[in-house]
Design a protein around this motif. Structure first.
Motif, short mmCIF file in Angstrom:
data_model
loop_
_atom_site.label_atom_id
_atom_site.label_comp_id
_atom_site.label_asym_id
_atom_site.label_seq_id
_atom_site.Cartn_x
_atom_site.Cartn_y
_atom_site.Cartn_z
N PHE A 96 0.82 -1.21 0.00
CA PHE A 96 0.00 0.00 0.00
C PHE A 96 0.86 1.27 0.00
CE2 PHE A 96 -2.78 -3.23 1.83
CZ PHE A 96 -3.95 -3.01 1.12
N ALA A 97 2.13 1.13 -0.36
CA ALA A 97 3.03 2.28 -0.29
C ALA A 97 2.67 3.36 -1.30
CB ALA A 97 4.48 1.84 -0.51
N ASP A 98 2.04 2.98 -2.40
CA ASP A 98 1.72 3.95 -3.44
C ASP A 98 0.23 4.27 -3.53
OD1 ASP A 98 4.39 4.00 -4.18
OD2 ASP A 98 4.14 2.33 -5.58
N GLY A 99 -0.56 3.76 -2.61
CA GLY A 99 -1.99 3.97 -2.68
C GLY A 99 -2.47 5.05 -1.73
N VAL A 100 -3.77 5.29 -1.78
CA VAL A 100 -4.36 6.31 -0.91
C VAL A 100 -4.44 5.82 0.54
CG1 VAL A 100 -5.67 7.34 -2.77
CG2 VAL A 100 -6.67 5.45 -1.47
N LEU A 101 -4.25 4.51 0.76
CA LEU A 101 -4.31 3.96 2.11
C LEU A 101 -2.97 4.04 2.84
CD1 LEU A 101 -6.52 0.77 1.58
CD2 LEU A 101 -7.21 3.00 2.47
N LEU A 102 -1.98 4.66 2.21
CA LEU A 102 -0.66 4.75 2.85
C LEU A 102 -0.72 5.44 4.21
CD1 LEU A 102 2.40 4.39 2.82
CD2 LEU A 102 2.57 6.53 1.52
N PRO A 103 -1.40 6.57 4.38
CA PRO A 103 -1.47 7.17 5.73
C PRO A 103 -2.09 6.24 6.77
CG PRO A 103 -2.16 8.75 4.07
CD PRO A 103 -2.07 7.44 3.37
N LEU A 104 -3.11 5.49 6.36
CA LEU A 104 -3.73 4.56 7.30
C LEU A 104 -2.78 3.45 7.69
CD1 LEU A 104 -6.19 3.57 8.87
CD2 LEU A 104 -6.95 2.39 6.79
N VAL A 105 -2.05 2.92 6.71
CA VAL A 105 -1.09 1.85 6.99
C VAL A 105 0.01 2.36 7.91
CG1 VAL A 105 0.63 0.32 5.97
CG2 VAL A 105 -1.58 0.64 4.85
N LEU A 106 0.51 3.54 7.66
CA LEU A 106 1.56 4.11 8.51
C LEU A 106 1.05 4.34 9.94
CD1 LEU A 106 3.22 6.70 6.08
CD2 LEU A 106 4.01 4.40 6.70
N ALA A 107 -0.20 4.79 10.06
CA ALA A 107 -0.77 5.01 11.39
C ALA A 107 -0.91 3.70 12.15
CB ALA A 107 -2.13 5.70 11.27
N VAL A 108 -1.35 2.64 11.44
CA VAL A 108 -1.49 1.33 12.10
C VAL A 108 -0.13 0.81 12.55
CG1 VAL A 108 -2.16 -1.06 11.74
CG2 VAL A 108 -3.63 0.77 10.92
N LEU A 109 0.86 0.90 11.67
CA LEU A 109 2.20 0.43 12.02
C LEU A 109 2.78 1.24 13.18
CD1 LEU A 109 3.81 -0.25 8.52
CD2 LEU A 109 2.94 -1.92 10.17
N ALA A 110 2.49 2.54 13.19
CA ALA A 110 2.99 3.36 14.29
C ALA A 110 2.36 2.96 15.62
CB ALA A 110 2.72 4.84 14.00
N MET A 111 1.08 2.62 15.61
CA MET A 111 0.39 2.26 16.84
C MET A 111 0.80 0.88 17.36
SD MET A 111 -1.53 4.68 17.98
CE MET A 111 -2.32 6.20 17.45
#
Length: 231
Positions: A96-111
């Motif tokens: 999902f690095a190039d998709g619109v879900l990138l911020p969501l993925v980063l937030a989940v990984l951060a949490m």
């Protein structure tokens, strides 16, 4: 802790507040194995343990190893009609690095990854010198304060529960095999429970203060407002 029963209501020095009912108590010295409880609700206020710092350090290292393994090891494998695919959390982030879900993925990984690792590092930064009998690091009080503030945001347990619910729905469509990363998260839950059992915030704060470091929280007060005509 203070041996003399003296306290200052303006600064809170010599007092300890119950984290559940906010009842104030005068601090007293506790021997290893003794327990101080709130006289109002019975909540444990302090419980010094012999070797607790070393145990907390070992648990912090364990949690960091488990989290690193949970990122790169396969999390689960899904197979259907003879085709299978195993993926890790790192693979999901790359997908999902190039998709619109990138911020969501980063937030989940951060949490679920970033904050627990950061909290474990802050605990090591605070406890390693204390366990060795050396003076604490320069910002040990700030590091421990932040580690306690980040505790409610460590969401490994929520992630495991959410994954289990999702797998129940997917199980009817494909065959799901749990990977090492999933079991690493499950082990992390028990490591966190053990860390909370050995943790005594009062003992850590007292050890920092006994080393000569101030632990008062300096809140920034806003500047007084002035009328336009007073400028």
């Amino acid at each position: 802790m203070e041996r003399e029963q003296t306290y200052d209501l303006s600064t809170g020095e010599g007092l300890i507040a119950c984290p559940l009912c906010d009842a104030l108590h005068i601090q007293e010295d506790l021997d290893v194995g003794e327990t101080a409880r709130c006289i109002r609700c019975g909540t444990v206020l302090a419980k010094p343990r012999d070797g607790a710092f070393a145990q907390l350090i070992a648990l912090a290292f364990t949690s960091m190893v488990l989290l690193v393994g949970a990122v790169f090891f396969p999390f689960l494998e899904v197979s259907a009609m003879g085709f299978g695919n195993a993926s890790s959390l790192f693979d999901v982030a790359l997908a999902f690095a190039d998709g619109v879900l990138l911020p969501l993925v980063l937030a989940v990984l951060a949490m679920i990854i970033g904050l627990p690792i950061l909290r474990a590092f802050l605990l090591l930064y605070t406890l390693v010198p204390l366990a060795q009998g050396r003076p604490p690091h320069r910002h040990a009080a700030v590091a421990f304060r932040w580690s306690e503030l980040l505790r409610p945001w460590s969401m490994a347990e929520i992630f495991v529960i959410g994954t289990a619910v999702a797998l129940i729905k997917v199980a009817g469509l494909a065959t799901v095999h749990l990977g090492p990363a999933f079991w690493a998260f499950c082990a992390l839950i028990f490591v966190n429970l053990a860390s909370r059992a050995f943790m005594c915030q009062t003992s850590i704060w007292d050890a920092i203060e006994d080393a000569g470091m101030k632990t008062e929280y300096q809140a920034k007060t806003p500047a007084p407002l002035t009328a336009p005509g007073d400028a």
